[in-house]
Design an enzyme around this catalytic site. Structure first.
Site, mmCIF file in Angstrom:
data_model
loop_
_atom_site.group_PDB
_atom_site.id
_atom_site.type_symbol
_atom_site.label_atom_id
_atom_site.label_comp_id
_atom_site.label_asym_id
_atom_site.label_seq_id
_atom_site.Cartn_x
_atom_site.Cartn_y
_atom_site.Cartn_z
ATOM 1 N N HIS A 297 1.787 9.214 4.042
ATOM 2 C CA HIS A 297 2.574 9.283 5.285
ATOM 3 C C HIS A 297 3.283 7.962 5.535
ATOM 4 O O HIS A 297 2.839 6.911 5.077
ATOM 5 C CB HIS A 297 1.686 9.644 6.485
ATOM 6 C CG HIS A 297 0.529 8.720 6.686
ATOM 7 N ND1 HIS A 297 -0.634 8.814 5.960
ATOM 8 C CD2 HIS A 297 0.359 7.670 7.521
ATOM 9 C CE1 HIS A 297 -1.483 7.876 6.350
ATOM 10 N NE2 HIS A 297 -0.896 7.156 7.294
ATOM 11 N N HIS B 63 4.931 5.634 8.745
ATOM 12 C CA HIS B 63 4.986 5.429 10.193
ATOM 13 C C HIS B 63 6.400 5.006 10.597
ATOM 14 O O HIS B 63 6.965 4.100 9.986
ATOM 15 C CB HIS B 63 4.062 4.285 10.622
ATOM 16 C CG HIS B 63 2.610 4.514 10.384
ATOM 17 N ND1 HIS B 63 1.747 4.852 11.398
ATOM 18 C CD2 HIS B 63 1.851 4.442 9.256
ATOM 19 C CE1 HIS B 63 0.515 4.965 10.906
ATOM 20 N NE2 HIS B 63 0.552 4.722 9.608
HETATM 21 P P1 AMP Z 1 -2.915 5.066 8.460
HETATM 22 O O1 AMP Z 1 -3.675 3.886 8.973
HETATM 23 O O2 AMP Z 1 -1.579 4.685 7.906
HETATM 24 O O3 AMP Z 1 -3.722 5.926 7.508
HETATM 25 O O4 AMP Z 1 -2.565 5.909 9.743
HETATM 26 C C1 AMP Z 1 -3.102 7.137 10.094
HETATM 27 C C2 AMP Z 1 -2.529 7.458 11.433
HETATM 28 O O5 AMP Z 1 -2.836 8.795 11.742
HETATM 29 C C3 AMP Z 1 -3.060 6.588 12.584
HETATM 30 O O6 AMP Z 1 -1.979 5.896 13.184
HETATM 31 C C4 AMP Z 1 -3.700 7.609 13.526
HETATM 32 O O7 AMP Z 1 -3.484 7.289 14.876
HETATM 33 C C5 AMP Z 1 -2.996 8.889 13.120
HETATM 34 N N1 AMP Z 1 -3.729 10.107 13.377
HETATM 35 C C6 AMP Z 1 -5.024 10.394 13.107
HETATM 36 N N2 AMP Z 1 -5.332 11.639 13.488
HETATM 37 C C7 AMP Z 1 -4.210 12.179 14.017
HETATM 38 C C8 AMP Z 1 -3.892 13.439 14.598
HETATM 39 N N3 AMP Z 1 -4.787 14.425 14.705
HETATM 40 N N4 AMP Z 1 -2.619 13.637 15.045
HETATM 41 C C9 AMP Z 1 -1.697 12.664 14.933
HETATM 42 N N5 AMP Z 1 -1.936 11.450 14.407
HETATM 43 C C10 AMP Z 1 -3.181 11.209 13.951
#
Ligand code: AMP
Length: 141
Positions: free
Chosen positions: A102, A104
């Site tokens: 993903h 951001h």
């Molecule tokens: P990363 O640290 O790049 O793996 O980011 C994962 C992101 O997913 C974090 O910013 C979380 O806040 C986000 N996240 C986790 N669960 C959910 C969810 N159910 N819906 C939307 N975002 C989420």
């Protein structure tokens, strides 16, 4: 680590858990981060099963980045931000917490600090209103 088909984003892709969806096409799903570092913090995920950038196909990665390039300025404008931070983490040591590729998109306003990482789950009413505003912007362009 092999790809875990039960990670939270894989469940979202299968419609097993909800998200504040902003956009979807054959290759990507785009939705609001549940713990936004700023208003409009968005995640763009591949439909391809890839744990990180390194497992993605070159074509899948190109499609993902094309969506990032198209949506980021529109999301910035929809929330009245001045710039956009684009971030992407690979591996736990780099800060990755969900092991499905993903990107951001984090809108930034002049002089406004980011909220702390993972500090607070946003109110769903606020997230829904932000999603509506961004969807309206995307539909209007
Ligand atoms: P990363 O640290 O790049 O793996 O980011 C994962 C992101 O997913 C974090 O910013 C979380 O806040 C986000 N996240 C986790 N669960 C959910 C969810 N159910 N819906 C939307 N975002 C989420």
């Amino acid at each position: 680590m092999p790809y875990d088909p039960d990670n939270i984003f894989a469940k979202m892709l299968r419609g097993e858990i909800p998200c504040n969806k902003l956009y979807e096409d054959d290759d990507t799903l785009v939705f609001l981060d549940i713990m936004p570092r700023s208003d409009g913090h968005t995640l763009i995920i591949t439909k391809e099963q890839a744990e990180s950038l390194f497992e993605a196909s070159p074509g899948g990665l190109a499609k993902l980045m094309a969506v990032v390039q198209t949506l980021a300025p529109k999301i910035r404008d929809a929330v009245g931000a001045d710039g956009v931070l684009i971030a992407q983490f690979n591996g736990a040591a780099a800060g990755q917490t969900v092991f499905h590729l993903h990107v951001h998109i984090i809108p930034r306003k002049e002089g406004e600090p980011l909220r702390p990482e993972g500090a607070q789950r946003a109110d769903q009413t606020v997230l829904a209103a932000t999603a509506e505003k961004i969807r309206a912007k995307l539909a209007g362009d």
